[in-house]
Structures are given as structure tokens and as C-alpha cells.
Design a protein around this motif. Sequence first.
Motif, mmCIF file in Angstrom:
data_model
loop_
_atom_site.group_PDB
_atom_site.id
_atom_site.type_symbol
_atom_site.label_atom_id
_atom_site.label_comp_id
_atom_site.label_asym_id
_atom_site.label_seq_id
_atom_site.Cartn_x
_atom_site.Cartn_y
_atom_site.Cartn_z
ATOM 1 N N ALA A 232 0.830 -1.205 0.000
ATOM 2 C CA ALA A 232 0.000 0.000 0.000
ATOM 3 C C ALA A 232 0.866 1.258 0.000
ATOM 4 N N GLU A 233 1.946 1.234 0.772
ATOM 5 C CA GLU A 233 2.854 2.388 0.810
ATOM 6 C C GLU A 233 3.565 2.571 -0.520
ATOM 7 N N VAL A 234 3.988 1.472 -1.137
ATOM 8 C CA VAL A 234 4.632 1.560 -2.448
ATOM 9 C C VAL A 234 3.667 2.163 -3.462
ATOM 10 N N ALA A 235 2.424 1.711 -3.431
ATOM 11 C CA ALA A 235 1.415 2.232 -4.358
ATOM 12 C C ALA A 235 1.205 3.730 -4.146
ATOM 13 N N ALA A 236 1.113 4.147 -2.887
ATOM 14 C CA ALA A 236 0.887 5.561 -2.589
ATOM 15 C C ALA A 236 2.076 6.423 -3.003
ATOM 16 N N LEU A 237 3.287 5.931 -2.759
ATOM 17 C CA LEU A 237 4.487 6.708 -3.045
ATOM 18 C C LEU A 237 4.764 6.837 -4.533
ATOM 19 N N THR A 238 4.394 5.820 -5.289
ATOM 20 C CA THR A 238 4.686 5.824 -6.721
ATOM 21 C C THR A 238 3.484 6.190 -7.578
ATOM 22 N N TYR A 239 2.327 6.382 -6.943
ATOM 23 C CA TYR A 239 1.088 6.697 -7.664
ATOM 24 C C TYR A 239 0.712 5.590 -8.646
ATOM 25 N N LEU A 240 1.023 4.351 -8.273
ATOM 26 C CA LEU A 240 0.580 3.194 -9.035
ATOM 27 C C LEU A 240 -0.588 2.548 -8.298
ATOM 28 N N SER A 241 -1.403 1.791 -9.005
ATOM 29 C CA SER A 241 -2.498 1.094 -8.342
ATOM 30 C C SER A 241 -1.941 -0.089 -7.560
ATOM 31 N N PRO A 242 -2.629 -0.515 -6.508
ATOM 32 C CA PRO A 242 -2.176 -1.692 -5.756
ATOM 33 C C PRO A 242 -2.009 -2.924 -6.640
ATOM 34 N N ASN A 243 -2.919 -3.114 -7.591
ATOM 35 C CA ASN A 243 -2.812 -4.269 -8.477
ATOM 36 C C ASN A 243 -1.572 -4.187 -9.366
ATOM 37 N N THR A 244 -1.233 -2.969 -9.815
ATOM 38 C CA THR A 244 -0.030 -2.796 -10.629
ATOM 39 C C THR A 244 1.211 -3.094 -9.808
ATOM 40 N N VAL A 245 1.225 -2.643 -8.557
ATOM 41 C CA VAL A 245 2.354 -2.935 -7.670
ATOM 42 C C VAL A 245 2.497 -4.437 -7.476
ATOM 43 N N LYS A 246 1.382 -5.126 -7.241
ATOM 44 C CA LYS A 246 1.433 -6.586 -7.064
ATOM 45 C C LYS A 246 1.976 -7.263 -8.314
ATOM 46 N N SER A 247 1.576 -6.761 -9.476
ATOM 47 C CA SER A 247 2.065 -7.335 -10.727
ATOM 48 C C SER A 247 3.571 -7.155 -10.858
ATOM 49 N N TYR A 248 4.056 -5.952 -10.519
ATOM 50 C CA TYR A 248 5.493 -5.704 -10.546
ATOM 51 C C TYR A 248 6.225 -6.644 -9.591
ATOM 52 N N ILE A 249 5.679 -6.807 -8.405
ATOM 53 C CA ILE A 249 6.339 -7.641 -7.397
ATOM 54 C C ILE A 249 6.421 -9.097 -7.860
ATOM 55 N N ARG A 250 5.361 -9.599 -8.471
ATOM 56 C CA ARG A 250 5.403 -10.966 -8.989
ATOM 57 C C ARG A 250 6.520 -11.118 -10.033
ATOM 58 N N THR A 251 6.635 -10.121 -10.901
ATOM 59 C CA THR A 251 7.683 -10.164 -11.928
ATOM 60 C C THR A 251 9.065 -10.091 -11.291
ATOM 61 N N ILE A 252 9.208 -9.233 -10.283
ATOM 62 C CA ILE A 252 10.492 -9.103 -9.571
ATOM 63 C C ILE A 252 10.878 -10.432 -8.936
ATOM 64 N N TYR A 253 9.934 -11.052 -8.233
ATOM 65 C CA TYR A 253 10.218 -12.337 -7.587
ATOM 66 C C TYR A 253 10.724 -13.352 -8.606
ATOM 67 N N ARG A 254 10.065 -13.390 -9.767
ATOM 68 C CA ARG A 254 10.449 -14.358 -10.792
ATOM 69 C C ARG A 254 11.867 -14.073 -11.304
ATOM 70 N N LYS A 255 12.175 -12.792 -11.513
ATOM 71 C CA LYS A 255 13.473 -12.432 -12.075
ATOM 72 C C LYS A 255 14.624 -12.680 -11.109
ATOM 73 N N ILE A 256 14.384 -12.478 -9.806
ATOM 74 C CA ILE A 256 15.475 -12.670 -8.846
ATOM 75 C C ILE A 256 15.393 -14.034 -8.162
ATOM 76 N N ASP A 257 14.419 -14.840 -8.580
ATOM 77 C CA ASP A 257 14.291 -16.224 -8.137
ATOM 78 C C ASP A 257 14.092 -16.331 -6.623
ATOM 79 N N VAL A 258 13.080 -15.613 -6.133
ATOM 80 C CA VAL A 258 12.693 -15.731 -4.730
ATOM 81 C C VAL A 258 11.201 -16.009 -4.658
#
Length: 222
Positions: A167-193
Motif C-alpha cells: 500500500a505504501e509503495v502504491a501511494a508513493l509511486t502513484y501506481l495502483s495496488p494491483n499494478t504494484v502486485k504485478s510488478y512484485i510478482r515479476t520481480i520475484y520471478r526475475k530474482i528467483d525468490v
Amino acid sequence: MSSSAKRPITVALVDDYDVVVMGVANMFDNYRDRIVVAELDATMGVSDDVDVVLYDSFAQPESDHHEIGVLVANPHARRVVVYTWNFHPDLIESAKRHGAHGYLSKTLPARDLVAALEAVHAGELVVSDAPARTRTAVGLDWPGRGEGLSDRESEILALITQGKSNAEVAALTYLSPNTVKSYIRTIYRKIDVDSRTKAVLWGVKHGFTPDHNRIEHWKGGP
């Protein structure tokens, strides 16, 4: 042509990630006749006045423009320009209210970035057009680039590493919560966590912990 127009303009790069500062500085390598870069680090700052401070907003709370106001108030900084990918109208207006003289996109090619900084130095208020689509400026660098993270993904991972919630990431970057979640899923996949804790540990290990001395130095003045 006036004498001031003949000399290169001096630009200080402000960010609390060394790799980001170096990436921006590298963009100016072919324009040394027009731009002289004064790099800031944790131990040595700018001792002379500079024409323009380029404030890279990498992983900074973009809805809080306190840092911009601090830089604008610094007597050694003649002009202050925000350098970012986030072009939410509220962020642009806030930057203007805090005295920023420009709001420039990270998608600008080096030649256009140099021209924009020269226009700011000449007294213009320059605001880039909002990027039509996600695109990265050639020559930039950021933590995680070598591991395949895009600049936006890296900024979000940096905020997570700092302990921000979705929620804080979404507020700070002016992205929607769903967009933030999508980014995080992609990040996890790329860094293998597969968890936030592992992502934070990965971030700390790979340079996502900021060096706040850089901007703290500017608060006290060069």
C-alpha cells in the motif's frame, strides 16, 4: 553569444545510490563541451556553486517533495530539476510548488536531456511530455539492472527493501495496488525468490540499501 552561453553548464547529480549517479553521469560523456558533471558522494560534495542540480528520484518517496524544497533553498544550487519516470499530474504540480525549475523524463535521449538542462539554465521552466509507454533511457544504470530488473522494477524493489508495504509503495509511486502486485510478482520471478523476506535479503545483498549521506550533505549545504 554571451560569455555564460559559451561555457559548459555545471550540473550536480543528487541521489543516494552511487550506481544511479554514475549511470546518469555516463549519459553526459559525449557532451563534455556543454555539461560539466559535479558528482556527489558520501564523503565529498560540491564546493562551488552549480548551475543545475539534477535530482534523480530513484526509490525516493515521490509524494514527499521535502528534498526538492531543501535543494531549492540551497544557495549553491541555482536551478533544481527533478529526473523521474513518474509523471502523475499531482507530482508535477507538487514539484513546481516546491520550486523545481524542471521535471524531466528518464526516457529522454542524452541529447534531449542536455538541451533541456541548458534551457533550464537559461531561465525556462521545462516539463517533459509524459512518456507514451515504458521506455528506458540509453546509458542509465541502476541497482539490479545486471540481473535483468527494469528501472521501475528496481525502484519498487528498493522501496520494498526499505520496508515499505504494498500500500505504501502504491501511494508513493502513484501506481495502483494491483499494478504494484504485478510488478512484485515479476520481480520475484526475475530474482528467483518466493517471499518478501527473501526479496528484501536479496535487495540488501545487491545494493538496494541507500546511502542517505548524499542528500543529507545537501541539506547542510556544499
